[in-house]
Design a protein around this motif. Sequence first.
Motif, PDB file in Angstrom:
ATOM      1  N   ASN A 147       9.748   9.696  24.045  1.00 22.63           N
ATOM      2  CA  ASN A 147       9.459   8.391  24.620  1.00 22.63           C
ATOM      3  C   ASN A 147      10.572   7.436  24.181  1.00 22.63           C
ATOM      4  O   ASN A 147      10.583   6.943  23.072  1.00 22.63           O
ATOM      5  CB  ASN A 147       8.092   7.944  24.089  1.00 22.63           C
ATOM      6  N   VAL A 148      11.512   7.214  25.089  1.00 23.77           N
ATOM      7  CA  VAL A 148      12.691   6.413  24.767  1.00 23.77           C
ATOM      8  C   VAL A 148      12.546   5.057  25.447  1.00 23.77           C
ATOM      9  O   VAL A 148      12.533   4.984  26.678  1.00 23.77           O
ATOM     10  CB  VAL A 148      13.977   7.119  25.271  1.00 23.77           C
ATOM     11  N   SER A 149      12.387   4.020  24.654  1.00 24.99           N
ATOM     12  CA  SER A 149      12.168   2.673  25.193  1.00 24.99           C
ATOM     13  C   SER A 149      11.043   2.670  26.228  1.00 24.99           C
ATOM     14  O   SER A 149      11.146   2.029  27.268  1.00 24.99           O
ATOM     15  CB  SER A 149      13.438   2.127  25.858  1.00 24.99           C
ATOM     16  N   GLY A 150       9.999   3.418  25.944  1.00 19.77           N
ATOM     17  CA  GLY A 150       8.870   3.455  26.871  1.00 19.77           C
ATOM     18  C   GLY A 150       9.101   4.378  28.061  1.00 19.77           C
ATOM     19  O   GLY A 150       8.222   4.566  28.887  1.00 19.77           O
ATOM     20  N   HIS A 151      10.295   4.967  28.192  1.00 18.43           N
ATOM     21  CA  HIS A 151      10.545   5.933  29.268  1.00 18.43           C
ATOM     22  C   HIS A 151      10.167   7.307  28.758  1.00 18.43           C
ATOM     23  O   HIS A 151      10.639   7.749  27.718  1.00 18.43           O
ATOM     24  CB  HIS A 151      12.019   5.964  29.663  1.00 18.43           C
ATOM     25  N   ARG A 152       9.340   7.966  29.544  1.00 16.79           N
ATOM     26  CA  ARG A 152       8.864   9.285  29.141  1.00 16.79           C
ATOM     27  C   ARG A 152       9.807  10.340  29.701  1.00 16.79           C
ATOM     28  O   ARG A 152       9.992  10.423  30.910  1.00 16.79           O
ATOM     29  CB  ARG A 152       7.459   9.407  29.726  1.00 16.79           C
ATOM     30  N   ILE A 153      10.405  11.131  28.829  1.00 16.56           N
ATOM     31  CA  ILE A 153      11.414  12.095  29.272  1.00 16.56           C
ATOM     32  C   ILE A 153      11.111  13.464  28.668  1.00 16.56           C
ATOM     33  O   ILE A 153      10.849  13.573  27.470  1.00 16.56           O
ATOM     34  CB  ILE A 153      12.830  11.657  28.822  1.00 16.56           C
ATOM     35  N   GLY A 154      11.142  14.496  29.482  1.00 14.14           N
ATOM     36  CA  GLY A 154      10.943  15.861  28.985  1.00 14.14           C
ATOM     37  C   GLY A 154      12.257  16.376  28.415  1.00 14.14           C
ATOM     38  O   GLY A 154      13.305  16.202  29.044  1.00 14.14           O
ATOM     39  N   THR A 155      12.203  17.000  27.246  1.00 15.48           N
ATOM     40  CA  THR A 155      13.452  17.484  26.660  1.00 15.48           C
ATOM     41  C   THR A 155      14.071  18.568  27.563  1.00 15.48           C
ATOM     42  O   THR A 155      15.286  18.690  27.639  1.00 15.48           O
ATOM     43  CB  THR A 155      13.216  18.055  25.249  1.00 15.48           C
ATOM     44  N   GLY A 156      13.237  19.318  28.261  1.00 14.44           N
ATOM     45  CA  GLY A 156      13.722  20.358  29.168  1.00 14.44           C
ATOM     46  C   GLY A 156      14.591  19.778  30.279  1.00 14.44           C
ATOM     47  O   GLY A 156      15.629  20.347  30.646  1.00 14.44           O
ATOM     48  N   GLU A 157      14.184  18.631  30.797  1.00 10.46           N
ATOM     49  CA  GLU A 157      14.961  17.971  31.858  1.00 10.46           C
ATOM     50  C   GLU A 157      16.353  17.609  31.356  1.00 10.46           C
ATOM     51  O   GLU A 157      17.354  17.753  32.059  1.00 10.46           O
ATOM     52  CB  GLU A 157      14.312  16.624  32.171  1.00 10.46           C
ATOM     53  N   LEU A 158      16.398  17.098  30.126  1.00 11.49           N
ATOM     54  CA  LEU A 158      17.681  16.695  29.549  1.00 11.49           C
ATOM     55  C   LEU A 158      18.553  17.916  29.309  1.00 11.49           C
ATOM     56  O   LEU A 158      19.747  17.913  29.583  1.00 11.49           O
ATOM     57  CB  LEU A 158      17.451  15.952  28.226  1.00 11.49           C
ATOM     58  N   GLU A 159      17.931  18.982  28.796  1.00  8.58           N
ATOM     59  CA  GLU A 159      18.689  20.210  28.528  1.00  8.58           C
ATOM     60  C   GLU A 159      19.255  20.781  29.828  1.00  8.58           C
ATOM     61  O   GLU A 159      20.415  21.182  29.882  1.00  8.58           O
ATOM     62  CB  GLU A 159      17.792  21.228  27.817  1.00  8.58           C
ATOM     63  N   ASP A 160      18.453  20.786  30.881  1.00 10.36           N
ATOM     64  CA  ASP A 160      18.944  21.291  32.167  1.00 10.36           C
ATOM     65  C   ASP A 160      20.179  20.518  32.603  1.00 10.36           C
ATOM     66  O   ASP A 160      21.152  21.093  33.091  1.00 10.36           O
ATOM     67  CB  ASP A 160      17.861  21.159  33.251  1.00 10.36           C
ATOM     68  N   ALA A 161      20.114  19.188  32.447  1.00  6.11           N
ATOM     69  CA  ALA A 161      21.239  18.344  32.873  1.00  6.11           C
ATOM     70  C   ALA A 161      22.473  18.630  32.011  1.00  6.11           C
ATOM     71  O   ALA A 161      23.583  18.786  32.525  1.00  6.11           O
ATOM     72  CB  ALA A 161      20.851  16.869  32.791  1.00  6.11           C
ATOM     73  N   ILE A 162      22.278  18.737  30.703  1.00  2.00           N
ATOM     74  CA  ILE A 162      23.414  18.979  29.793  1.00  2.00           C
ATOM     75  C   ILE A 162      24.044  20.338  30.094  1.00  2.00           C
ATOM     76  O   ILE A 162      25.266  20.487  30.139  1.00  2.00           O
ATOM     77  CB  ILE A 162      22.940  18.904  28.321  1.00  2.00           C
ATOM     78  N   ASP A 163      23.190  21.324  30.342  1.00  2.00           N
ATOM     79  CA  ASP A 163      23.682  22.693  30.566  1.00  2.00           C
ATOM     80  C   ASP A 163      24.522  22.818  31.840  1.00  2.00           C
ATOM     81  O   ASP A 163      25.250  23.794  32.023  1.00  2.00           O
ATOM     82  CB  ASP A 163      22.505  23.688  30.618  1.00  2.00           C
ATOM     83  N   GLU A 164      24.402  21.826  32.709  1.00  2.00           N
ATOM     84  CA  GLU A 164      25.191  21.875  33.947  1.00  2.00           C
ATOM     85  C   GLU A 164      26.672  21.632  33.685  1.00  2.00           C
ATOM     86  O   GLU A 164      27.515  21.929  34.532  1.00  2.00           O
ATOM     87  CB  GLU A 164      24.671  20.829  34.940  1.00  2.00           C
ATOM     88  N   HIS A 165      27.018  21.071  32.526  1.00  2.00           N
ATOM     89  CA  HIS A 165      28.429  20.845  32.225  1.00  2.00           C
ATOM     90  C   HIS A 165      29.127  22.200  32.063  1.00  2.00           C
ATOM     91  O   HIS A 165      28.615  23.081  31.373  1.00  2.00           O
ATOM     92  CB  HIS A 165      28.574  20.004  30.945  1.00  2.00           C
ATOM     93  N   GLY A 166      30.283  22.329  32.662  1.00  2.00           N
ATOM     94  CA  GLY A 166      30.999  23.601  32.683  1.00  2.00           C
ATOM     95  C   GLY A 166      31.313  24.192  31.312  1.00  2.00           C
ATOM     96  O   GLY A 166      31.447  25.405  31.180  1.00  2.00           O
ATOM     97  N   TYR A 167      31.431  23.363  30.278  1.00  2.00           N
ATOM     98  CA  TYR A 167      31.779  23.857  28.947  1.00  2.00           C
ATOM     99  C   TYR A 167      30.543  24.233  28.130  1.00  2.00           C
ATOM    100  O   TYR A 167      30.673  24.764  27.032  1.00  2.00           O
ATOM    101  CB  TYR A 167      32.514  22.780  28.142  1.00  2.00           C
ATOM    102  N   VAL A 168      29.379  23.908  28.638  1.00  2.00           N
ATOM    103  CA  VAL A 168      28.181  24.049  27.811  1.00  2.00           C
ATOM    104  C   VAL A 168      27.517  25.406  28.044  1.00  2.00           C
ATOM    105  O   VAL A 168      27.251  25.790  29.185  1.00  2.00           O
ATOM    106  CB  VAL A 168      27.168  22.904  28.091  1.00  2.00           C
ATOM    107  N   ILE A 169      27.232  26.091  26.933  1.00  2.00           N
ATOM    108  CA  ILE A 169      26.525  27.372  27.042  1.00  2.00           C
ATOM    109  C   ILE A 169      25.015  27.128  26.968  1.00  2.00           C
ATOM    110  O   ILE A 169      24.246  27.615  27.780  1.00  2.00           O
ATOM    111  CB  ILE A 169      26.935  28.331  25.896  1.00  2.00           C
ATOM    112  N   GLU A 170      24.617  26.356  25.992  1.00  2.00           N
ATOM    113  CA  GLU A 170      23.182  26.107  25.809  1.00  2.00           C
ATOM    114  C   GLU A 170      23.004  24.817  25.019  1.00  2.00           C
ATOM    115  O   GLU A 170      23.894  24.412  24.255  1.00  2.00           O
ATOM    116  CB  GLU A 170      22.561  27.274  25.034  1.00  2.00           C
ATOM    117  N   SER A 171      21.813  24.210  25.175  1.00  2.00           N
ATOM    118  CA  SER A 171      21.568  22.984  24.418  1.00  2.00           C
ATOM    119  C   SER A 171      20.096  22.898  24.036  1.00  2.00           C
ATOM    120  O   SER A 171      19.244  23.564  24.635  1.00  2.00           O
ATOM    121  CB  SER A 171      21.951  21.767  25.258  1.00  2.00           C
TER     122      SER A 171
END
Length: 633
Positions: free
Chosen positions: A505-529
């Motif tokens: 819960n970031v500043s009242g915004h509810r965010i799933g860690t999975g959603e963030l990981e999916d977005a980070i993993d899309e970067h070409g250099y990233v293997i896993e997060s």
Amino acid sequence: MKSIETFEEYKTAYQKSIDQPEEFWAEVAEDFTWQKKWDNVLKWDFDGPNVSWFDGAQVNLSENCIDRHLGTRANQVAIIWEPNDPNEPFKTLTYAQLHDQVCRFANVLKNLGVKKGDRVCIYLPMILEGAIAMLACARIGAVHSVVFAGFSAQSLSDRINDAECTLLLTADIVYRGDKKIELKKIVDEALLKTRCIKNVVVYNHRNSPINMQQGRDLWWSKLMADASNICPAVPIEAEDPLFILYTSGSTGKPKGVLHTTAGYMVYIGYTFKNVFNYQDGEVFCCTADIGWVTGHSYLVYAPLLNGATTIMFEGVPTFPDHGRFWDLIDKHKVNIFYTAPTAIRSLQAKGSDIFANKNLSSLRVLGSVGEPINEEAWHWYHENVGKKNCDIVDTWWQTETGGILISPIANVTPMKPAFASFPLPGVQLALMDDKGNEIQGNDVEGNLCLKFPWPGMARSVYGDHPRFKTTYFSTYKGYYFTGDGCKRDSDGYYRITGRVDDVINVSGHRIGTGELEDAIDEHGYVIESAVVGYPHDIKGQGIYAFVICDRHLDSHEQLQKEIREHVAKVVGPFARPDKIQIVPALPKTRSGKIMRRILRKIAENDISNLGDTTTLIDPSVVDKILAGRLATT
Ligand code: PRX
């Protein structure tokens, strides 16, 4: 509507709601206008799960919010719009004007072929048209899906596709503080990835040059000018869908939480009146965006159901300076003010001198919502804003609950700072232990569940009822599981301790860690997060990402920047990770599961005892991560 005035009355009402729930809610429901009364008050099982309230009834929420008041308060202001720039004039709509606008826009929808049950996506800033659009959908039985105007093109197209919306409502651009958001441009990008949208209705808010696609994009004002202002409220079945609102959970993509009509209306109308001890003629200000459930329930629908004057604020608390909220209260003589702890903390950090020439004497009740409020912030709010004269209602609830479930009742419940206090009438709580048993007695802590339905609860996840069951009704059989941890103190007061799942819960915004990981993993250099939350002084929680990169980089700065920007683009700017640590590996168990408990402790700087690490494939990973740990305190 008769309201609860003493603590004894609260206890009596609560007891009745447990002993005779159907009689209790039927009595509350009598205060609304029904086109046809119900056959059954409640039918339910938490196994299906299947829940229906006021089955057989027909009712129209827009009629209850507007038409019902026309006899007595046609010329009373229903909504005040306060612009981003305080030097611009504010706008108002009386109940009669709101009626005219909503009927016209309902006809616009009909003229564009929108029918009962069709989904309409609302991607609008905090302007009157947002409320008008919601009420117009409700008037004809169209289902709205409001998408917060801070979401990216990708998030918008995902939501449009999932709900198969046929119409999209938006505006040219909007300023929030000194930031410009080019809504129509984001829409154009989002629509490259959708097939279901037939038309886009564009409100010309700031006269900014935008691209209008011929045959698809239409101007709001032109359609309104051509539409009739006569539109009788359509009879809507009690359990017909009212809206879909996307929210994040532990796993998968955000889910479309589905709310239906009659129970939601009765529940939010009742809780608004009682929690805030709302008195006829008062001005109510909720600072939430209409893109979140608080904006739906307690900015638009519930105040209007109660014939209140509600404020819609387009700006941010720190523009043009950090006295903006207090100027707004002074200017519009606000009686009840409802905001989030993150806003309180950020203003508290800027000091109290700003209050010197603000007149806040109109205030009677203060509210807090969205995250746990720490005691320090509670006292600052109580002393500086409420001048020790206003009760604070710390309201706990969720997108899925539709309305407030645990809260003090203003001027009734003896206050305890940072405690959401007691369940409201009709709310049957249970704290569960690790073995799935209900914990009895006081001075205990467990996972927060509900063991009986309440009228405002969500009925499903749009298009995926099995997911509704697995997410909320499978952890504890026969119970709705909230995902929150909670304490019950020795006096029986409830205090929410925060999420116990992979939601942050970031500043009242509810965010799933999975959603963030999916977005980070899309970067070409990233293997896993792997992403976890950590305590943050202002935001409540900050985002800490542990990232494995596929190559050696002398400096991580550029990669960190790119990841941040990518997350902002995919999820939204509010989801930018605060800390990104590049790590050689993640702590995994033999079955391949990331041991998040360890990562959480590292992010929280609670590293003196990391617990048992022997089940890790390679326990030495932990030391390597610790060596590169980023400071969070
Ligand atoms: O963790 C709880 C927290 O916000 C979550 C619900 O988020 P959302 O669906 O976005 O709705 C927010 C507005 C109702 C809850 O699971 N939360 C909400 N209110 C409180 C809270 N945590 C502590 N105290 C509160 N008053």
